[in-house]
Design an enzyme around this catalytic site. Sequence first.
Site, short mmCIF file in Angstrom:
data_model
loop_
_atom_site.label_atom_id
_atom_site.label_comp_id
_atom_site.label_asym_id
_atom_site.label_seq_id
_atom_site.Cartn_x
_atom_site.Cartn_y
_atom_site.Cartn_z
CB ALA A 150 -0.97 0.01 1.17
CG HIS B 31 6.03 2.92 1.64
ND1 HIS B 31 4.67 3.09 1.62
CD2 HIS B 31 6.27 2.17 2.75
CE1 HIS B 31 4.11 2.46 2.63
NE2 HIS B 31 5.06 1.90 3.36
CD GLN C 32 5.12 -6.18 11.22
OE1 GLN C 32 6.09 -6.73 10.73
NE2 GLN C 32 4.94 -4.87 11.13
CB SER D 70 -0.45 1.79 4.69
OG SER D 70 0.84 1.80 4.13
P1 AMP Z 1 5.19 -0.05 6.43
O1 AMP Z 1 4.81 -0.43 5.03
O2 AMP Z 1 4.19 0.82 7.10
O3 AMP Z 1 5.61 -1.24 7.25
O4 AMP Z 1 6.48 0.85 6.32
C1 AMP Z 1 7.61 0.44 5.61
C2 AMP Z 1 8.72 1.42 5.84
O5 AMP Z 1 8.31 2.70 5.39
C3 AMP Z 1 9.10 1.58 7.33
O6 AMP Z 1 10.50 1.71 7.44
C4 AMP Z 1 8.38 2.85 7.71
O7 AMP Z 1 8.99 3.53 8.78
C5 AMP Z 1 8.51 3.64 6.41
N1 AMP Z 1 7.49 4.70 6.36
C6 AMP Z 1 6.16 4.58 6.52
N2 AMP Z 1 5.56 5.78 6.46
C7 AMP Z 1 6.54 6.69 6.25
C8 AMP Z 1 6.58 8.11 6.12
N3 AMP Z 1 5.47 8.84 6.18
N4 AMP Z 1 7.77 8.71 5.93
C9 AMP Z 1 8.91 7.98 5.87
N5 AMP Z 1 8.95 6.64 5.99
C10 AMP Z 1 7.79 5.99 6.18
#
Ligand code: AMP
Length: 283
Positions: free
Chosen positions: A36, A41, A65, A190
Site C-alpha cells: 500500500a 515509502h 507482528q 498506509s
Molecule cells: P510499512 O509499510 O508501514 O511497514 O512501512 C515500511 C517502511 O516505510 C518503514 O521503514 C516505515 O517507517 C517507512 N514509512 C512509513 N511511512 C513513512 C513516512 N510517512 N515517511 C517515511 N517513511 C515511512
Amino acid sequence: MQETTKIIRKINALRSIISTWRQEKKTIALVPTMGALHEGHLSLIKIAKQKADKVIVSIFVNPKQFSQNEDLTRYPRDEKGDRYKLSSIMTDLIWAPSISEIYPDNFSTFVIPQGCALSLEGEFRPDHFTGVATVCTKLFSQTMPDYAIFGEKDYQQLCVIRQLVRDLNLPLSIVSGKISREKDGLARSSRNLYLTTKERGIAPALYSALKTIAKNAKYEANLDKAINLAKKELLDAGFRKIDYLAVRDAHTLGPYIPSSKTDGRILAAAWLGKTRLIDNISL
Ligand code: AMP
C-alpha cells in the site's frame, strides 16, 4: 515504454538473482514494506537508489507482528498499484513472498528483542517487535543487502532494528529516512486510508501536539506539564484515547534527562475512532 519491475515470490528464485548480482560486484539496498505504498515509502526508495547499485523492495504483510485483535485482515493491500509505482521509479526487484514461503509449517525460531523494544509500542503491542525482528532477520538473510532503509515514521522500530543489527553482528548498514508528511502535517501512513473524512480533518492534531511539547519544553523545566497540555489538546481535538505521549532519550528510548547532553525524541500513539496513529519528532 518503461519496463515493469519483476516480482519474485520464491526464495530459490530470489537467491539466484542475488547471487548473479553479487558475482557482478553490485551493491544491494533493501527497503522492507508492507505494501500500500505512498510517498513516504518512495522517499526511502530514493535513498536506497543513491546508496546502492540494486534496490529490492519487499512487500509482505507480516502476520507475526499483528496481535489477534489487530487489523491484519483489513490492512490495505494493492499489489498492482504498488508494482506500477515501483516500476515508475525503476526499482530493480519486488520481493513479495507468500506467508507460507516466509513461515513454512513448523516454523519455530523467533528473534525476541529486549532493550529499546520493551517500552512504548512494546507495552501496548507485546509481540509486535518479536514479529518485526524475526521477519527483518529473515528478509536480511534472504536478500543479503549492504543497506536496509527504514523510516523515522516508525522511530522505535528503527531503534529496534539498529539494536538487532548491532547485537547479532548482521553484515549490513541501517540507513534512516525522514518522515514524509502531508501538507497539513499528518505523517503519511498506509493506515490513513482507514480514516473517515471527518477523522482525516482531525488527524493533523497529533503532529500539532508533538510540536506543542517541543515548543513548551524550551521554557518548561517540568516536561510533564508540557506533555499534559499536549494530551488535553489531542483529546479536545477529537482523539479518543492516547496510548502514550512521551519524551525519551532518542537513542536508548529510556528516560530523557533534560540536563544531559543526549538528544530527546517525542513519541506518540493515539486512537482516532478505530484507527491507531503513531508519530514522532525530535525534541
Ligand atoms: P510499512 O509499510 O508501514 O511497514 O512501512 C515500511 C517502511 O516505510 C518503514 O521503514 C516505515 O517507517 C517507512 N514509512 C512509513 N511511512 C513513512 C513516512 N510517512 N515517511 C517515511 N517513511 C515511512
